[in-house]
Design a protein around this motif. Structure first.
Motif, short mmCIF file in Angstrom:
data_model
loop_
_atom_site.label_atom_id
_atom_site.label_comp_id
_atom_site.label_asym_id
_atom_site.label_seq_id
_atom_site.Cartn_x
_atom_site.Cartn_y
_atom_site.Cartn_z
N LEU A 71 0.87 -1.17 0.00
CA LEU A 71 0.00 0.00 0.00
C LEU A 71 0.90 1.22 0.00
N GLN A 72 0.95 1.92 -1.10
CA GLN A 72 1.72 3.15 -1.23
C GLN A 72 0.84 4.30 -0.77
N MET A 73 1.30 5.02 0.25
CA MET A 73 0.51 6.11 0.83
C MET A 73 1.26 7.42 0.63
N ASN A 74 0.66 8.33 -0.12
CA ASN A 74 1.26 9.63 -0.41
C ASN A 74 0.40 10.75 0.18
N SER A 75 1.00 11.92 0.28
CA SER A 75 0.28 13.11 0.79
C SER A 75 -0.44 12.78 2.10
N LEU A 76 0.26 12.18 3.01
CA LEU A 76 -0.36 11.74 4.26
C LEU A 76 -0.82 12.92 5.11
N LYS A 77 -1.94 12.70 5.79
CA LYS A 77 -2.54 13.72 6.66
C LYS A 77 -2.62 13.18 8.09
N PRO A 78 -2.72 14.06 9.07
CA PRO A 78 -2.90 13.58 10.44
C PRO A 78 -4.11 12.65 10.60
N ASP A 79 -5.15 12.88 9.80
CA ASP A 79 -6.34 12.02 9.87
C ASP A 79 -6.07 10.59 9.39
N ASP A 80 -4.94 10.37 8.74
CA ASP A 80 -4.57 9.02 8.31
C ASP A 80 -3.97 8.20 9.45
N THR A 81 -3.73 8.83 10.58
CA THR A 81 -3.17 8.12 11.73
C THR A 81 -4.14 7.03 12.19
N ALA A 82 -3.64 5.82 12.23
CA ALA A 82 -4.47 4.67 12.59
C ALA A 82 -3.61 3.42 12.64
N VAL A 83 -4.20 2.34 13.13
CA VAL A 83 -3.59 1.02 12.96
C VAL A 83 -4.11 0.47 11.64
N TYR A 84 -3.20 0.05 10.79
CA TYR A 84 -3.56 -0.48 9.48
C TYR A 84 -3.47 -2.00 9.51
N PHE A 85 -4.56 -2.62 9.08
CA PHE A 85 -4.67 -4.08 9.10
C PHE A 85 -4.77 -4.62 7.67
N CYS A 86 -4.13 -5.74 7.45
CA CYS A 86 -4.27 -6.46 6.19
C CYS A 86 -5.24 -7.62 6.41
N MET A 87 -6.14 -7.81 5.47
CA MET A 87 -7.09 -8.93 5.55
C MET A 87 -7.10 -9.64 4.20
N SER A 88 -7.05 -10.94 4.22
CA SER A 88 -7.12 -11.72 3.00
C SER A 88 -8.30 -12.68 3.04
N HIS A 89 -9.07 -12.67 1.96
CA HIS A 89 -10.16 -13.65 1.79
C HIS A 89 -9.58 -14.79 0.97
N LEU A 90 -9.43 -15.94 1.59
CA LEU A 90 -8.71 -17.02 0.92
C LEU A 90 -9.29 -18.39 1.28
N TRP A 91 -8.84 -19.37 0.53
CA TRP A 91 -9.28 -20.76 0.73
C TRP A 91 -8.19 -21.51 1.48
N SER A 92 -8.56 -22.00 2.63
CA SER A 92 -7.64 -22.79 3.45
C SER A 92 -8.45 -23.75 4.30
N ASN A 93 -7.93 -24.95 4.54
CA ASN A 93 -8.63 -25.94 5.36
C ASN A 93 -10.04 -26.20 4.84
N SER A 94 -10.15 -26.32 3.51
CA SER A 94 -11.40 -26.70 2.85
C SER A 94 -12.52 -25.68 3.02
N ALA A 95 -12.18 -24.41 3.20
CA ALA A 95 -13.22 -23.39 3.32
C ALA A 95 -12.65 -22.02 2.98
N TRP A 96 -13.56 -21.13 2.51
CA TRP A 96 -13.18 -19.73 2.34
C TRP A 96 -13.27 -19.05 3.71
N GLY A 97 -12.36 -18.14 3.95
CA GLY A 97 -12.42 -17.41 5.21
C GLY A 97 -11.66 -16.10 5.12
N ASP A 98 -11.91 -15.22 6.07
CA ASP A 98 -11.21 -13.94 6.18
C ASP A 98 -10.15 -14.05 7.27
N TYR A 99 -8.92 -13.76 6.88
CA TYR A 99 -7.79 -13.86 7.79
C TYR A 99 -7.16 -12.49 7.96
#
Length: 118
Positions: free
Chosen positions: A79-107
């Motif tokens: 994730l390339q983040m340019n022109s950052l502002k104070p309002d962008d301050t946060a914890v950033y999380f990555c989430m992947s929707h993928l197939w594992s253990n015979s099921a789709w899930g959000d990790y």
């Protein structure tokens, strides 16, 4: 076992840039999407960017034109983040929707802190 790991957070001045990376590993058969979310103190988690099969991307309104999500390889995005502002301050999380253990899930990853301040 699936592992999602984010990296690249830190402190940056307003107007600066930062690049976050996310890697998925483990018992993964197929990845449908990899997305970035963020959560600031007192706020709900919000979508920042997502990349879908075929390479199309969607962005949250607050970051359109400033942030860009890239597919690094089949199991990693940045994730390339340019022109950052104070309002962008946060914890950033990555989430992947993928197939594992015979099921789709959000990790989810553990998150990486981004602080925009002078």
């Amino acid at each position: 076992q699936v592992k999602i790991v984010e990296s690249g957070g830190g402190l940056v001045q307003p107007g600066g840039s930062l690049t976050l990376c996310c890697t998925a590993s483990g018992s993964i058969v197929n990845i449908y999407s990899m997305n970035w979310y963020r959560q600031a103190p007192g706020n709900s988690r919000e979508l920042v960017a997502e990349i879908l099969p075929g390479g199309s991307a969607n962005y949250g309104d607050a970051v359109k034109g400033r942030f860009t999500i890239h597919r690094v390889n089949d199991s990693a995005v940045s994730l390339q983040m340019n022109s950052l502002k104070p309002d962008d301050t946060a914890v950033y999380f990555c989430m992947s929707h993928l197939w594992s253990n015979s099921a789709w899930g959000d990790y989810w990853g553990q998150g990486t802190q981004v602080t925009v301040s002078s």
